[in-house]
Design a protein around this motif. Structure first.
Motif, PDB file in Angstrom:
ATOM      1  N   ASP A  97       0.859  -1.180   0.000  1.00 31.87           N
ATOM      2  CA  ASP A  97       0.000   0.000   0.000  1.00 31.87           C
ATOM      3  C   ASP A  97       0.898   1.235   0.000  1.00 31.87           C
ATOM      4  N   ALA A  98       0.785   2.061  -1.045  1.00 30.83           N
ATOM      5  CA  ALA A  98       1.678   3.208  -1.185  1.00 30.83           C
ATOM      6  C   ALA A  98       1.451   4.268  -0.119  1.00 30.83           C
ATOM      7  N   ASP A  99       0.261   4.296   0.485  1.00 28.93           N
ATOM      8  CA  ASP A  99      -0.047   5.318   1.479  1.00 28.93           C
ATOM      9  C   ASP A  99       0.344   4.907   2.892  1.00 28.93           C
ATOM     10  N   THR A 100       0.196   3.617   3.215  1.00 29.73           N
ATOM     11  CA  THR A 100       0.477   3.161   4.582  1.00 29.73           C
ATOM     12  C   THR A 100       1.782   2.378   4.698  1.00 29.73           C
ATOM     13  N   GLY A 101       2.297   1.887   3.567  1.00 28.50           N
ATOM     14  CA  GLY A 101       3.511   1.078   3.607  1.00 28.50           C
ATOM     15  C   GLY A 101       3.276  -0.361   3.999  1.00 28.50           C
ATOM     16  N   GLU A 102       2.018  -0.770   4.207  1.00 29.30           N
ATOM     17  CA  GLU A 102       1.718  -2.148   4.589  1.00 29.30           C
ATOM     18  C   GLU A 102       1.821  -3.079   3.389  1.00 29.30           C
ATOM     19  N   VAL A 103       2.317  -4.286   3.641  1.00 25.59           N
ATOM     20  CA  VAL A 103       2.370  -5.304   2.601  1.00 25.59           C
ATOM     21  C   VAL A 103       0.993  -5.941   2.474  1.00 25.59           C
ATOM     22  N   ILE A 104       0.364  -5.799   1.315  1.00 28.28           N
ATOM     23  CA  ILE A 104      -0.973  -6.336   1.087  1.00 28.28           C
ATOM     24  C   ILE A 104      -0.904  -7.803   0.695  1.00 28.28           C
ATOM     25  N   GLN A 112      -1.142 -18.564  -7.435  1.00 33.17           N
ATOM     26  CA  GLN A 112      -1.502 -17.920  -6.175  1.00 33.17           C
ATOM     27  C   GLN A 112      -2.271 -16.629  -6.444  1.00 33.17           C
ATOM     28  N   ARG A 113      -3.280 -16.357  -5.615  1.00 29.98           N
ATOM     29  CA  ARG A 113      -4.112 -15.176  -5.811  1.00 29.98           C
ATOM     30  C   ARG A 113      -4.088 -14.286  -4.573  1.00 29.98           C
ATOM     31  N   GLY A 114      -4.242 -12.998  -4.806  1.00 27.13           N
ATOM     32  CA  GLY A 114      -4.352 -12.040  -3.711  1.00 27.13           C
ATOM     33  C   GLY A 114      -5.377 -10.982  -4.047  1.00 27.13           C
ATOM     34  N   VAL A 338       2.414 -10.353   5.642  1.00 30.33           N
ATOM     35  CA  VAL A 338       1.311  -9.623   5.017  1.00 30.33           C
ATOM     36  C   VAL A 338       0.406  -9.071   6.100  1.00 30.33           C
ATOM     37  N   ALA A 339       0.029  -7.805   5.956  1.00 31.12           N
ATOM     38  CA  ALA A 339      -0.875  -7.180   6.928  1.00 31.12           C
ATOM     39  C   ALA A 339      -2.221  -7.883   6.906  1.00 31.12           C
ATOM     40  N   GLU A 340      -2.814  -8.046   8.084  1.00 30.44           N
ATOM     41  CA  GLU A 340      -4.115  -8.693   8.164  1.00 30.44           C
ATOM     42  C   GLU A 340      -5.162  -7.836   7.463  1.00 30.44           C
ATOM     43  N   VAL A 341      -5.970  -8.484   6.637  1.00 32.25           N
ATOM     44  CA  VAL A 341      -7.005  -7.777   5.907  1.00 32.25           C
ATOM     45  C   VAL A 341      -8.202  -7.564   6.822  1.00 32.25           C
ATOM     46  N   GLU A 342      -8.610  -6.322   6.966  1.00 31.27           N
ATOM     47  CA  GLU A 342      -9.749  -6.028   7.824  1.00 31.27           C
ATOM     48  C   GLU A 342     -11.032  -6.505   7.171  1.00 31.27           C
ATOM     49  N   ALA A 343     -11.875  -7.133   7.969  1.00 31.05           N
ATOM     50  CA  ALA A 343     -13.184  -7.537   7.462  1.00 31.05           C
ATOM     51  C   ALA A 343     -14.013  -6.288   7.166  1.00 31.05           C
ATOM     52  N   ARG A 344     -14.898  -6.394   6.177  1.00 30.41           N
ATOM     53  CA  ARG A 344     -15.745  -5.265   5.840  1.00 30.41           C
ATOM     54  C   ARG A 344     -16.618  -4.909   7.039  1.00 30.41           C
ATOM     55  N   VAL A 345     -16.605  -3.634   7.422  1.00 30.69           N
ATOM     56  CA  VAL A 345     -17.341  -3.182   8.599  1.00 30.69           C
ATOM     57  C   VAL A 345     -18.723  -2.714   8.173  1.00 30.69           C
TER      58      VAL A 345
END
Length: 426
Positions: A97-104, A112-114, A338-345
């Protein structure tokens, strides 16, 4: 063309809008609401394709937007969900992520899919809002906007073994002597401007060897070809540290060894623990033997192999030692965390202090910001009186009305929420 870093924009598909509709059938005078839900927007999904080797395709297409879901229809028919947008990437692609620096995502294996950007959910039709108090609502939601992201793609070559060392110590010559690769070789610094891969075939055993651009002091800060080189070292299972043991450029071999290892450590501390074999190169030249004897005394616990890449002296023995060492190491390349993906809120009406923020610009306009309230505004059909009333009720339940009054908002003042503008009404 070798491309190993690009920036792109991705957006998941918007959800389809919910429908406002009523049953209009003969002999059914009070048919009630019959508006269907909108369909889910498509995700932007990156898929590893082992046939790709570079990120060059992303130089020509930098925007990827998944399709939106279908709108809901009458007779309680839901809109169809959109297909995901599949984007092919080479093995070894890290998505940041270019804004946060987190590895998606860190994509290394074929197939493999992401999920890089999620599509929005479909808006609810008026069937969903029917109650005993309001059996025929004219309320329907717009589709949820898809996730938007600016991302950086970094390609880290997946090789079993990486050749590291100062410029002009003989890495490219060594690669050419043991593989079919033909890297550019010349007697000046930074002949190698991009990584070169070659397969070493030892009969029953084989491995992939990468010749990487030379290191200099400050490489961990991006000096020279620093980051472009160090990015690829992270994937290797084993490092061959090539050292000019003859000191042909006036440097001390032991100081070279310390400097290179320091650069590796400063870039990524995990590289300090990566297994290493030293290739004492240029042993056919004067002073090499004397320097090697001193070097062995200073570095007693690391395997050292005397070679001359130019004459093939000791190269075969080095390659067999590398193959034996690889058999003791894990097969999979090193993977980024990889940063944990937040569930849709899903929006909750309960007020929380951190749910929104109110500021005021130089012209006196009140600006309400917050992920939940901005999303709610985008999903509200502002052409429907009932939808606007529902939006107002939720704002009050969140405490936004009271917060605006405390900030001095009066009847008729302008309020901005996301892309929308309202008049504050007491």
């Amino acid at each position: 063309m070798f491309v190993d870093q690009v920036k792109v924009y991705v957006k998941g598909g918007d959800g389809g809008n919910g429908a406002v509709s009523y049953r209009r059938e003969k002999y059914v005078p009070l048919g009630g609401p019959a508006g269907g839900d909108g369909g889910r927007g498509g995700d932007v999904v990156f898929v590893v394709d082992e046939g790709l080797r570079t990120l060059v395709d992303f130089r020509y297409q930098r925007h990827f937007k998944a399709p939106r879901g279908e709108h809901g229809r009458n007779k309680s028919q839901h809109g169809a969900g959109a297909e995901d947008m599949l984007v092919r990437v080479p093995p070894g692609t890290t998505v940041v992520d270019a804004d946060t620096g987190e590895v998606i995502a860190d994509l290394v294996e074929h197939g493999q899919r992401g999920i890089i950007a999620k599509g929005g959910r479909g808006g609810r039709g008026n069937t969903r809002f029917a109650t005993s108090a309001n059996p025929a609502p004219e309320i329907a939601e717009n589709g949820e906007p898809g996730q938007e992201r600016n991302i950086t793609l970094e390609l880290k070559l997946i090789a079993d073994v990486g050749l590291v060392g100062y410029p002009s110590v003989g890495k490219s010559t060594l690669l050419a002597s043991v593989t079919a690769a033909r890297p550019k070789i010349a007697a000046y610094h930074f002949t190698t401007l991009k990584p070169n891969l070659g397969a070493v075939d030892l009969g029953e055993r084989s491995f992939v060897l990468a010749d990487l651009p030379g290191l200099i002091e400050g490489a961990h800060e991006g000096v020279g070809l620093g980051h472009q080189f160090l990015r690829h070292v992270e994937r290797t299972r084993l490092i061959i540290h090539v050292i000019d043991m003859a000191g042909t450029e006036g440097r001390d071999p032991y100081e070279d060894y310390l400097s290179i290892n320091q650069e590796l450590k400063l870039y990524n501390i995990r590289l300090e623990e990566r297994p290493q074999i030293i290739a004492a190169n240029k042993m056919d030249l004067p002073e090499a033997e004397e320097n090697l004897n001193r070097f062995r005394e200073l570095v007693p616990n690391v395997p050292i192999y005397s070679i001359s890449a130019a004459t093939n002296q000791g190269v075969k023995e080095l390659m067999y030692a590398v193959a034996e060492k690889l058999e003791t190491l894990p097969l999979k390349p090193v993977i980024e965390e990889v940063a944990e993906v937040e569930a849709r809120v899903v929006f909750k009406a309960e007020p929380e202090a951190a749910e929104f923020e109110i500021t005021r610009d130089s012209e006196g306009v009140f600006i309400v910001s917050g992920e939940k309230i901005e999303k709610l505004a985008r999903m509200t059909n502002l052409n429907s009186y009932d939808s606007i009333q529902r939006f107002s009720r939720i704002m009050r339940s969140m405490g936004i009305d009271d917060a605006l009054r405390k900030r001095g908002a009066k009847d008729g003042d302008t309020v901005h929420i996301g892309d929308f503008e309202f008049d504050f009404v007491e």
